[in-house]
Design a protein around this motif. Sequence first.
Motif, PDB file in Angstrom:
ATOM      1  N   VAL A 181      30.067  60.935 129.708  1.00  0.00           N
ATOM      2  CA  VAL A 181      29.419  62.243 129.821  1.00  0.00           C
ATOM      3  C   VAL A 181      30.439  63.218 130.393  1.00  0.00           C
ATOM      4  CG1 VAL A 181      27.558  63.550 130.886  1.00  0.00           C
ATOM      5  CG2 VAL A 181      27.171  61.181 130.178  1.00  0.00           C
ATOM      6  N   SER A 182      30.737  64.247 129.630  1.00  0.00           N
ATOM      7  CA  SER A 182      31.749  65.210 130.071  1.00  0.00           C
ATOM      8  C   SER A 182      31.262  66.627 129.836  1.00  0.00           C
ATOM      9  CB  SER A 182      33.058  64.997 129.304  1.00  0.00           C
ATOM     10  OG  SER A 182      32.948  65.467 127.978  1.00  0.00           O
ATOM     11  N   SER A 183      31.833  67.553 130.606  1.00  0.00           N
ATOM     12  CA  SER A 183      31.730  68.949 130.198  1.00  0.00           C
ATOM     13  C   SER A 183      32.559  69.090 128.927  1.00  0.00           C
ATOM     14  CB  SER A 183      32.247  69.870 131.298  1.00  0.00           C
ATOM     15  OG  SER A 183      33.588  69.544 131.618  1.00  0.00           O
ATOM     16  N   THR A 184      32.397  70.194 128.229  1.00  0.00           N
ATOM     17  CA  THR A 184      33.074  70.346 126.935  1.00  0.00           C
ATOM     18  C   THR A 184      34.562  70.034 127.031  1.00  0.00           C
ATOM     19  OG1 THR A 184      31.513  71.961 126.060  1.00  0.00           O
ATOM     20  CG2 THR A 184      33.733  72.000 125.152  1.00  0.00           C
ATOM     21  N   ILE A 185      35.024  69.169 126.165  1.00  0.00           N
ATOM     22  CA  ILE A 185      36.447  68.827 126.062  1.00  0.00           C
ATOM     23  C   ILE A 185      36.983  69.403 124.753  1.00  0.00           C
ATOM     24  CG2 ILE A 185      38.101  66.941 125.767  1.00  0.00           C
ATOM     25  CD1 ILE A 185      36.296  65.233 127.542  1.00  0.00           C
ATOM     26  N   ASN A 186      37.995  70.253 124.863  1.00  0.00           N
ATOM     27  CA  ASN A 186      38.635  70.767 123.643  1.00  0.00           C
ATOM     28  C   ASN A 186      40.102  70.369 123.574  1.00  0.00           C
ATOM     29  OD1 ASN A 186      39.970  72.690 125.324  1.00  0.00           O
ATOM     30  ND2 ASN A 186      38.225  74.082 125.135  1.00  0.00           N
ATOM     31  N   SER A 187      40.463  69.333 124.337  1.00  0.00           N
ATOM     32  CA  SER A 187      41.824  68.807 124.284  1.00  0.00           C
ATOM     33  C   SER A 187      41.934  67.800 123.154  1.00  0.00           C
ATOM     34  CB  SER A 187      42.174  68.122 125.608  1.00  0.00           C
ATOM     35  OG  SER A 187      43.291  67.279 125.455  1.00  0.00           O
ATOM     36  N   PRO A 188      42.791  68.042 122.161  1.00  0.00           N
ATOM     37  CA  PRO A 188      42.944  67.071 121.062  1.00  0.00           C
ATOM     38  C   PRO A 188      43.356  65.690 121.554  1.00  0.00           C
ATOM     39  CG  PRO A 188      43.985  69.166 120.492  1.00  0.00           C
ATOM     40  CD  PRO A 188      43.606  69.261 121.938  1.00  0.00           C
ATOM     41  N   SER A 189      44.242  65.632 122.556  1.00  0.00           N
ATOM     42  CA  SER A 189      44.720  64.332 123.042  1.00  0.00           C
ATOM     43  C   SER A 189      43.624  63.599 123.804  1.00  0.00           C
ATOM     44  CB  SER A 189      45.955  64.516 123.920  1.00  0.00           C
ATOM     45  OG  SER A 189      47.025  65.050 123.170  1.00  0.00           O
ATOM     46  N   THR A 190      42.862  64.314 124.624  1.00  0.00           N
ATOM     47  CA  THR A 190      41.773  63.666 125.359  1.00  0.00           C
ATOM     48  C   THR A 190      40.716  63.141 124.403  1.00  0.00           C
ATOM     49  OG1 THR A 190      42.153  65.144 127.241  1.00  0.00           O
ATOM     50  CG2 THR A 190      40.050  63.980 127.173  1.00  0.00           C
ATOM     51  N   LEU A 191      40.385  63.926 123.389  1.00  0.00           N
ATOM     52  CA  LEU A 191      39.390  63.482 122.408  1.00  0.00           C
ATOM     53  C   LEU A 191      39.886  62.243 121.669  1.00  0.00           C
ATOM     54  CD1 LEU A 191      38.220  66.938 120.985  1.00  0.00           C
ATOM     55  CD2 LEU A 191      36.916  65.389 122.452  1.00  0.00           C
ATOM     56  N   ALA A 192      41.199  62.174 121.431  1.00  0.00           N
ATOM     57  CA  ALA A 192      41.755  60.994 120.765  1.00  0.00           C
ATOM     58  C   ALA A 192      41.660  59.766 121.665  1.00  0.00           C
ATOM     59  CB  ALA A 192      43.209  61.253 120.374  1.00  0.00           C
ATOM     60  N   VAL A 193      41.896  59.943 122.959  1.00  0.00           N
ATOM     61  CA  VAL A 193      41.766  58.830 123.915  1.00  0.00           C
ATOM     62  C   VAL A 193      40.333  58.331 123.944  1.00  0.00           C
ATOM     63  CG1 VAL A 193      41.816  58.224 126.367  1.00  0.00           C
ATOM     64  CG2 VAL A 193      43.714  59.501 125.366  1.00  0.00           C
ATOM     65  N   ILE A 194      39.384  59.252 123.965  1.00  0.00           N
ATOM     66  CA  ILE A 194      37.977  58.865 123.995  1.00  0.00           C
ATOM     67  C   ILE A 194      37.610  58.126 122.705  1.00  0.00           C
ATOM     68  CG2 ILE A 194      35.615  59.778 123.960  1.00  0.00           C
ATOM     69  CD1 ILE A 194      36.571  61.951 125.891  1.00  0.00           C
ATOM     70  N   ALA A 195      38.140  58.601 121.588  1.00  0.00           N
ATOM     71  CA  ALA A 195      37.871  57.922 120.307  1.00  0.00           C
ATOM     72  C   ALA A 195      38.418  56.496 120.326  1.00  0.00           C
ATOM     73  CB  ALA A 195      38.484  58.719 119.160  1.00  0.00           C
ATOM     74  N   ASP A 196      39.590  56.308 120.915  1.00  0.00           N
ATOM     75  CA  ASP A 196      40.162  54.954 121.036  1.00  0.00           C
ATOM     76  C   ASP A 196      39.308  54.078 121.942  1.00  0.00           C
ATOM     77  OD1 ASP A 196      42.210  55.709 119.392  1.00  0.00           O
ATOM     78  OD2 ASP A 196      43.740  55.849 120.959  1.00  0.00           O
ATOM     79  N   PHE A 197      38.788  54.667 123.001  1.00  0.00           N
ATOM     80  CA  PHE A 197      37.930  53.916 123.923  1.00  0.00           C
ATOM     81  C   PHE A 197      36.644  53.484 123.215  1.00  0.00           C
ATOM     82  CE2 PHE A 197      34.660  53.526 127.157  1.00  0.00           C
ATOM     83  CZ  PHE A 197      35.288  52.829 128.174  1.00  0.00           C
ATOM     84  N   VAL A 198      36.061  54.388 122.444  1.00  0.00           N
ATOM     85  CA  VAL A 198      34.830  54.074 121.706  1.00  0.00           C
ATOM     86  C   VAL A 198      35.094  52.980 120.682  1.00  0.00           C
ATOM     87  CG1 VAL A 198      33.122  55.003 120.086  1.00  0.00           C
ATOM     88  CG2 VAL A 198      33.792  56.345 122.093  1.00  0.00           C
ATOM     89  N   ALA A 199      36.277  53.001 120.055  1.00  0.00           N
ATOM     90  CA  ALA A 199      36.623  51.957 119.081  1.00  0.00           C
ATOM     91  C   ALA A 199      36.691  50.582 119.747  1.00  0.00           C
ATOM     92  CB  ALA A 199      37.950  52.296 118.409  1.00  0.00           C
ATOM     93  N   GLN A 200      37.146  50.553 120.997  1.00  0.00           N
ATOM     94  CA  GLN A 200      37.232  49.298 121.732  1.00  0.00           C
ATOM     95  C   GLN A 200      35.855  48.819 122.192  1.00  0.00           C
ATOM     96  OE1 GLN A 200      39.691  47.322 122.118  1.00  0.00           O
ATOM     97  NE2 GLN A 200      39.000  45.916 123.725  1.00  0.00           N
ATOM     98  N   TYR A 201      34.978  49.774 122.491  1.00  0.00           N
ATOM     99  CA  TYR A 201      33.627  49.442 122.955  1.00  0.00           C
ATOM    100  C   TYR A 201      32.631  50.137 122.019  1.00  0.00           C
ATOM    101  CZ  TYR A 201      36.186  48.052 127.137  1.00  0.00           C
ATOM    102  OH  TYR A 201      37.062  47.453 128.007  1.00  0.00           O
ATOM    103  N   PRO A 202      32.216  49.472 120.952  1.00  0.00           N
ATOM    104  CA  PRO A 202      31.411  50.105 119.901  1.00  0.00           C
ATOM    105  C   PRO A 202      30.073  50.672 120.375  1.00  0.00           C
ATOM    106  CG  PRO A 202      32.333  48.024 119.129  1.00  0.00           C
ATOM    107  CD  PRO A 202      32.601  48.100 120.591  1.00  0.00           C
ATOM    108  N   THR A 203      29.549  50.197 121.501  1.00  0.00           N
ATOM    109  CA  THR A 203      28.284  50.768 121.988  1.00  0.00           C
ATOM    110  C   THR A 203      28.507  52.036 122.805  1.00  0.00           C
ATOM    111  OG1 THR A 203      28.336  49.420 124.010  1.00  0.00           O
ATOM    112  CG2 THR A 203      27.210  48.479 122.089  1.00  0.00           C
ATOM    113  N   ALA A 204      29.767  52.467 122.914  1.00  0.00           N
ATOM    114  CA  ALA A 204      30.086  53.669 123.685  1.00  0.00           C
ATOM    115  C   ALA A 204      29.841  54.922 122.855  1.00  0.00           C
ATOM    116  CB  ALA A 204      31.530  53.627 124.160  1.00  0.00           C
TER     117      ALA A 204
END
Length: 1018
Positions: A181-204
């Motif tokens: 849960v985050s306030s709006t993130i418009n950082s391309p790199s941060t969004l990519a990190v979060i996407a990688d985290f979600v890929a590792q934990y599919p229920t995320a």
Amino acid sequence: MDSNKKYWKGLEELNKTPEFVEKNKHEFAEPIPIEEVLESGGLLGKTPRRDFLKALGFGVGAVTLAACEKVPVHKSIPYLIKPEEVTPGVANYYSSSYDGHAILVKTREGRPIKVEGNPNDLLSNGGLSAQAQASVLDLYDVSRVKNPMQDGADSDWDHIDAFIKNELTAIKAAGKKIRIVSSTINSPSTLAVIADFVAQYPTAKHINYDAVSYTGIIQANQNSFGKAVVPHYNFDKADVIVSFGADFLGTWISPTEFIGQYVKNRNNKSLQSKKMSRHIQFETGMSNTGSNADVRIPILLSEEGIALVNLYNAISGTTLAGSKKLDNAAAENAITLAGKELLAAKGKALVVAGSNDVAVQTLVNAINSLLGSYGATIDLDNASNQYAGNDAEFVEFVSDMDKGDVGAVFFLGANPAYDYHSGDAIKAALKKVRLRVSFSDYTDETASLCNIIAPNHYYLESWGDSSAIEGYYTVVQPTINPVYNTRQAEQSLLVWSDNAVKDYYTYVRNNWDKNLLAKGGLSGQKGWETLLQTGFVKAAAKPAGSYTFSHELTAVAQTILDHSNELAAANGDKTKVQLQIFQTIALRDGSRANNPWLQELPDPVSKVTWGNFAAMSPRYAKSLELEQGDIITITANNYSIDLPVLIQPGQPAGTIAVAVGYGRTKAGLVGDKVGENAYPFHTFRNGTFQTTAVATIKATGEQSELAQTQTHHSYEGRNSIIRETTFTEYKKNPYAASGHFDDHKTYSLWDEYERPTYNWVMAIDLNACTGCGACVVACSAENNVPVVGKDEVRRRREMHWIRIDRYYSFNEKGSLITKESEINQLSDGDLDNVSVVYQPMLCQHCDHAPCETVCPVLATVHSSEGLNHMAYNRCIGTRYCANNCPYKVRRFNWFNYWNDSRFDNYLNNEHTQLVLNPDVVTRFRGVMEKCSMCIQRIQAGKLKAKIEKRSVKDGDIKVACQQTCPANAIVFGNVNDPNSEVAKALKSERTYYVLEELNVQPGIGYQVKVRNRTELEA
């Protein structure tokens, strides 16, 4: 111009209340009681000079310790081995980003001390907000979390990493949901990190949650055009702007950017071309934007939706089902005229609304479509990324937690335990979550409910990027190594998801190499180095398409009218009131509540500091037998708070306005228990969080004095302070309002001196200044201006070198009342409809300075370059100079604000001292201080030119207030250069000098305020 025009700063001045009259009998604030003098150890105070580093909750010990372990910035001067990038006494500047704007961070000897706008920033061209200017102070806040924590105790990163990875493995195996849960993130790199985290934990899943939401706009655009975005608005392309409660010059979406756009059609250059946009504002509470409008129409909250429906009818030539006329005849007439104005400006018109209701924003879309605004003043294809919150998703998340479906939650830049409308629901639901992690660098209201706090770096310690507008990418780079034992949140996510890249700098660099550098025509190491110097890249903009609205509006209109009827239920009942929730320019959503520069920044309209209030109209307060400062209990949504009343001209009776951002309980030493929390007054309705409600109010019988600055510096009844005119009158005679036709002989008691090289002066355009206050904070940061706190502000002892004076004047059916006799005949209802003018006021650096002639020790003297100097070592505190200053711009140090223990919660502590500008001395008790025109910047500019063996060029030297102004309302320079910007500005036919008749020959010229209101007056 009518010289009898009546202006007044506050109701106490207008009504000549006994308290106001008594205070203005005394030139200075209340004298110091002798017990205070004795307690503080006499004139210089009892605190040893070195102990001044221990005072406010911002400190040196921890910073030095962190530096000893990790960075060279702790090294004393002279260096045995000097770091290559550090030259003692010479500032370094680093490009970075704040809130999506490209900025420059000034460092001295390895420590950031000032944030400035990047002049090449595509959003604001170098302008910055008060929040951005104040952001450097938070780096040194001793309230920050200093180590990772588990279950309320300090821990270490290895232990935290092992614990969280084990927990995530177990939660993943159990199939439980994981939420970021985050306030709006418009950082391309941060969004990519979060996407990688979600890929590792599919229920995320990643959920964007904004305390102040724009979901209504996003959802309306999805429903209307299939684009779930916040548009990029272009106020500079609009000839006619109509706003319904959208404070776009103050707090709405991107105000710093919008200010720059807005003034392009209203400043010197535009007026000289005989062009000026027209701005009409319909609103309830007096906002910064409303106070700047050409025409402001006060309306009830229950009337806003009806007015919007009627505007659609006027533009479309149809009548939506359920439409009805307003009982407010003035507003109904204004709607008809506004419709005509908008249609006449088709293709160059813009309508905006501040509501977060999907139905309201859908109707606004329909209106803008009829006006041909899409592709012109509204861009859906190069959209804003500044707000992406999804209210319904967050409500669903709270429900999932309550049902026990969520196994882990990570909070990044979000504090819902404070700013969600039901904080109790958050607290109860979080107890059912196994792993609760906060990345907050404060033990805030939400972090304190988590079993893990993994403190994030501050942005000045971080690597990263941002993309506030589609196609515009800014870089974030560290300007100091971490002050405390923190770690970037993105790196934590990389570690916990077993990412192949463990170092976030490498991750950011890879992302730019692969995806972003090419957008700016850059590549490789050389491209990266260029990026770090310029601070941003810009991809080619997509063509802004035109969009046609073609949906049925019957249900939309009915939803709007139903809510209007709900709010109207308060009408006629003295115990009920229509309640509006808003943001202040200083504190915004409250996440920065622990910043004393922001807490002490006067609100532009109310001039209140250090707390929120219940604003209500004079007529309504009188009907309830309430006076300013009376405390009332406000109840709505089964929640109650007690707040003092602020009598606010320009607000319709039957309404109150309350600001969010206050009432923090775990903000830190400065922000705790300042004001009351108004977030629980929000309601979740029609899928979004909304800011209006019906409330009940009840007087408590208690009183609390507001820390309000509006009448602290009186001109003793002198006139000709403010001059304004209408656009029509200006076109007839550009010189009339400035008084240039008043040619009269002047006499001087002073000898005149030549200034062959430099004559430093300033020009301030009242038509560009919006009163935003960014200059006030910039001046404090640049010149080491102390914070004094709420009690001292109440005593009229605030220390700001530049202040923004706010003046009211009366409206009567669109005309201006000018005679005292007419004012005395006004009813309280006339105070509901007033005009506002803002005026920055600072030392005028008079050529015939009256302060200089009365100083017995020559502490204040005139320079050969036209400036009024202060020699603090000479000053003995007689205050004769302040007594003799007609502008009341001198400040007396009643205490040693920088080293007196009673000010520990403001700026006086070991870390905060690190933000001090070493080029400016801190003043001590018993001396007078004032604006120096940033003499240190002048000297630096001249020195640089000398080193480069050239003369000083116009623009080489910018004072702090000028540099940060998003409107470019302040221009400083050498008037001896006829081609300088300031020389050209002062030649404007609108230029006048405040109190010119005194012949003190001030060095600051103001340009007359012009309002484009004639058509609506007809």
